[in-house]
Enzyme design. Structure first.
Site, PDB file in Angstrom:
ATOM      1  N   CYS A   1       3.304  -2.633   4.042  1.00  0.00           N
ATOM      2  CA  CYS A   1       2.379  -1.544   4.368  1.00  0.00           C
ATOM      3  C   CYS A   1       3.084  -0.681   5.402  1.00  0.00           C
ATOM      4  O   CYS A   1       4.304  -0.788   5.567  1.00  0.00           O
ATOM      5  CB  CYS A   1       1.004  -2.076   4.826  1.00  0.00           C
ATOM      6  N   GLY A   2       2.355   0.189   6.101  1.00  0.00           N
ATOM      7  CA  GLY A   2       3.028   1.077   7.041  1.00  0.00           C
ATOM      8  C   GLY A   2       3.730   0.315   8.153  1.00  0.00           C
ATOM      9  O   GLY A   2       4.886   0.571   8.476  1.00  0.00           O
ATOM     10  N   THR A   3       3.008  -0.633   8.729  1.00  0.00           N
ATOM     11  CA  THR A   3       3.570  -1.438   9.816  1.00  0.00           C
ATOM     12  C   THR A   3       4.002  -2.828   9.371  1.00  0.00           C
ATOM     13  O   THR A   3       4.733  -3.505  10.101  1.00  0.00           O
ATOM     14  CB  THR A   3       2.507  -1.648  10.911  1.00  0.00           C
ATOM     15  N   GLY A   4       3.487  -3.284   8.250  1.00  0.00           N
ATOM     16  CA  GLY A   4       3.636  -4.685   7.831  1.00  0.00           C
ATOM     17  C   GLY A   4       2.572  -5.572   8.447  1.00  0.00           C
ATOM     18  O   GLY A   4       2.376  -6.712   8.014  1.00  0.00           O
ATOM     19  N   VAL A   5       1.853  -5.052   9.433  1.00  0.00           N
ATOM     20  CA  VAL A   5       0.901  -5.882  10.183  1.00  0.00           C
ATOM     21  C   VAL A   5      -0.408  -6.069   9.413  1.00  0.00           C
ATOM     22  O   VAL A   5      -0.898  -7.189   9.256  1.00  0.00           O
ATOM     23  CB  VAL A   5       0.628  -5.270  11.576  1.00  0.00           C
TER      24      VAL A   5
ATOM     25  N   ARG B   1       3.812 -29.726  12.169  1.00  0.00           N
ATOM     26  CA  ARG B   1       3.233 -28.519  12.780  1.00  0.00           C
ATOM     27  C   ARG B   1       2.598 -27.618  11.719  1.00  0.00           C
ATOM     28  O   ARG B   1       1.526 -27.041  11.936  1.00  0.00           O
ATOM     29  CB  ARG B   1       4.312 -27.770  13.562  1.00  0.00           C
TER      30      ARG B   1
ATOM     31  N   ASP C   1       0.865  -1.183   0.000  1.00  0.00           N
ATOM     32  CA  ASP C   1       0.000   0.000   0.000  1.00  0.00           C
ATOM     33  C   ASP C   1       0.901   1.233   0.000  1.00  0.00           C
ATOM     34  O   ASP C   1       2.135   1.127  -0.127  1.00  0.00           O
ATOM     35  CB  ASP C   1      -1.013  -0.046   1.164  1.00  0.00           C
ATOM     36  N   HIS C   2       0.285   2.409   0.162  1.00  0.00           N
ATOM     37  CA  HIS C   2       1.067   3.651   0.118  1.00  0.00           C
ATOM     38  C   HIS C   2       2.094   3.720   1.248  1.00  0.00           C
ATOM     39  O   HIS C   2       3.165   4.295   1.074  1.00  0.00           O
ATOM     40  CB  HIS C   2       0.121   4.861   0.177  1.00  0.00           C
TER      41      HIS C   2
ATOM     42  N   HIS D   1      11.207 -23.045   9.852  1.00  0.00           N
ATOM     43  CA  HIS D   1      10.274 -23.786  10.706  1.00  0.00           C
ATOM     44  C   HIS D   1       8.819 -23.668  10.289  1.00  0.00           C
ATOM     45  O   HIS D   1       8.043 -24.589  10.539  1.00  0.00           O
ATOM     46  CB  HIS D   1      10.407 -23.300  12.159  1.00  0.00           C
TER      47      HIS D   1
ATOM     48  N   HIS E   1       8.776 -30.095  11.854  1.00  0.00           N
ATOM     49  CA  HIS E   1       8.118 -28.825  11.512  1.00  0.00           C
ATOM     50  C   HIS E   1       7.016 -29.039  10.472  1.00  0.00           C
ATOM     51  O   HIS E   1       6.044 -28.288  10.439  1.00  0.00           O
ATOM     52  CB  HIS E   1       9.146 -27.816  11.005  1.00  0.00           C
TER      53      HIS E   1
END
Ligand code: RB5
Length: 149
Positions: free
Chosen positions: A67-71, A138, A10-11, A100, A135
């Site tokens: 994005c701004g936070t990556g979140v 999982r 995004d921006h 993993h 792994h």
């Protein structure tokens, strides 16, 4: 090692995407850039979908999302069946999410990490191979959760 990636931003992640794209091209990684292509405001969920779909179609081995936070863009990516996205700002996590978790999307925040660190995160992610073994069982459980809900 991952040789092909699909980019989305995004921006808030646009400038970091551009810096990482230059690094990827210098490294010889095949890049498909799904935008955004300017600093104009766009919604991060919209920008997560096309690169993740390219991964699911087998056109790229992994998505790199910004994005701004990556979140926010990691949340959007993780809603897509078959995508395992990790938001990282440290090299250890970027490496181990491949080793993993068999992550197929790396997410970074343009307001969190600088271009130098982002390129190190990307290199750690691309160079690491999933270890399989215990792994794999999982990761299979992640898929079970995805299928159940
Ligand atoms: C956009 O301002 C910002 O909210 C977005 O880039 C991202 O940080 C959301 O998680």
């Amino acid at each position: 090692m991952i040789h092909s990636v699909a980019l989305g931003a995004d921006h808030g992640g646009y400038e970091l995407k551009e810096a990482v794209k230059k690094h990827l091209e210098e490294r010889g990684v095949a890049v498909t850039d799904f935008g955004t292509h300017s600093a104009a405001s766009v919604d991060y969920p919209d920008m997560a979908v096309p690169p993740c779909e390219a991964v699911l179609r087998g056109e790229a081995e992994a998505a790199l999302l910004f994005c701004g936070t990556g979140v926010g863009i990691s949340m959007a990516a993780n809603k897509i069946r078959g995508i395992r996205a990790c938001c990282c700002s440290d090299v250890f996590s970027a490496r181990y999410t491949r080793l993993h978790n068999d992550a197929n999307a790396l997410c970074m925040g343009g307001r969190v990490v600088g271009p130098g660190l982002a390129c190190e995160l990307v290199d750690a992610f691309l160079d690491a191979e999933f270890e399989g073994g215990r792994h794999a069982a999982r990761v299979a459980k992640l898929t079970e959760i995805e299928e159940k809900y």
